[in-house]
Design an enzyme around this catalytic site. Structure first.
Site, short mmCIF file in Angstrom:
data_model
loop_
_atom_site.label_atom_id
_atom_site.label_comp_id
_atom_site.label_asym_id
_atom_site.label_seq_id
_atom_site.Cartn_x
_atom_site.Cartn_y
_atom_site.Cartn_z
N CYS A 1 -2.44 -2.94 6.62
CA CYS A 1 -1.79 -3.15 8.37
C CYS A 1 -1.58 -1.18 9.11
CB CYS A 1 -0.19 -3.32 8.06
SG CYS A 1 1.26 -1.83 7.59
N GLU B 1 0.80 -1.13 -0.08
CA GLU B 1 0.04 -0.06 0.36
C GLU B 1 0.73 1.46 -0.09
OE1 GLU B 1 -0.57 -2.75 1.89
OE2 GLU B 1 -2.35 -3.11 3.15
#
Ligand code: THU
Length: 162
Positions: free
Chosen positions: A112, A75
Site C-alpha cells: 500500500c 511490510e
C-alpha cells in the site's frame, strides 16, 4: 512549460523457478509468514519476508486491531522487526504474498502507499535499492528492481532540510 514523463518497469514471471535461488526461498518465507497474520477483521492475511544484506531473513505479517487504524501492514511489521533486531543492516529485497479469506488470489499483491513510503525511507537511509518480489497464492510474479519506482514524486527527507 515542460512535460515530464515518469515510467516504471518491472519483470513479470510465470514461475518462481525463474528467480534467483535466494529470492525463490524469500518468497516461500513470505508465504510461511501468512500463517502468523492476525487478520480477524478483514480475513486478508499478508506475509512479508525481508532479506538483509548479511543474508538474514526476517518475516512479518499484518496485525489488525479492533480499533482499525491501529492495525499494521505486513511490510511495516517486517521493517520494524528488522530495525529493532538488526539496526544498521540494509535490506536488499522484500517478498510479499497474501491469502484472502473469501477467494483465491492469483494476482501479485503490491504494498500500500504507506508501506511504499516506509520502504523508500529504508532504501534512502542505506543508499541501497530494495527489490520487491510480489505474488498472490499462485500465478504470475512481479519482480521489481527497487521500490522508489512504485512511488514517483515521493515525499523525501531532503525536503525537511533547512
Ligand atoms: N495489508 C498489508 O498487510 N499490506 C499491504 O500492503 C496492504 C494491506 C493488510 C492491512 C489489513 O490488515 C489487510 O491487509 C486488509 O487491508
Amino acid at each position: 512549460m515542460i512535460e515530464k514523463k515518469i515510467t516504471s518497469t518491472f519483470r513479470e514471471l510465470d514461475d518462481a523457478a525463474e528467480l534467483p535461488a535466494t529470492l525463490q526461498s524469500l518468497l516461500l518465507k513470505a508465504k510461511e509468514a501468512i500463517e502468523d497474520a492476525y487478520a480477524p477483521y478483514s480475513s486478508f492475511r499478508v506475509g512479508a519476508a525481508a532479506l538483509l544484506e548479511n543474508g538474514i531473513v526476517v518475516k512479518g505479517s499484518n496485525q489488525e486491531n479492533a480499533s482499525s487504524p491501529v492495525g499494521i501492514c505486513a511490510e511495516r511489521v517486517t521493517l520494524s522487526a528488522v530495525s529493532a533486531m538488526y539496526p544498521g543492516i540494509a535490506v536488499v529485497a522484500i517478498a510479499i504474498s497474501a491469502r484472502p479469506g473469501n477467494h483465491t488470489l492469483t494476482e501479485p499483491v503490491a504494498p500500500c502507499g504507506i508501506c511504499r513510503q516506509a520502504i523508500i525511507e529504508y532504501e534512502e537511509r542505506f543508499s541501497k535499492p530494495i527489490q520487491l518480489i510480489l505474488q498472490g497464492e499462485s500465478g504470475k510474479i512481479a519482480w521489481l528492481e527497487n521500490t522508489t519506482m512504485l512511488l514517483p514524486l515521493a515525499f523525501r527527507r531532503e525536503s525537511l532540510k533547512r
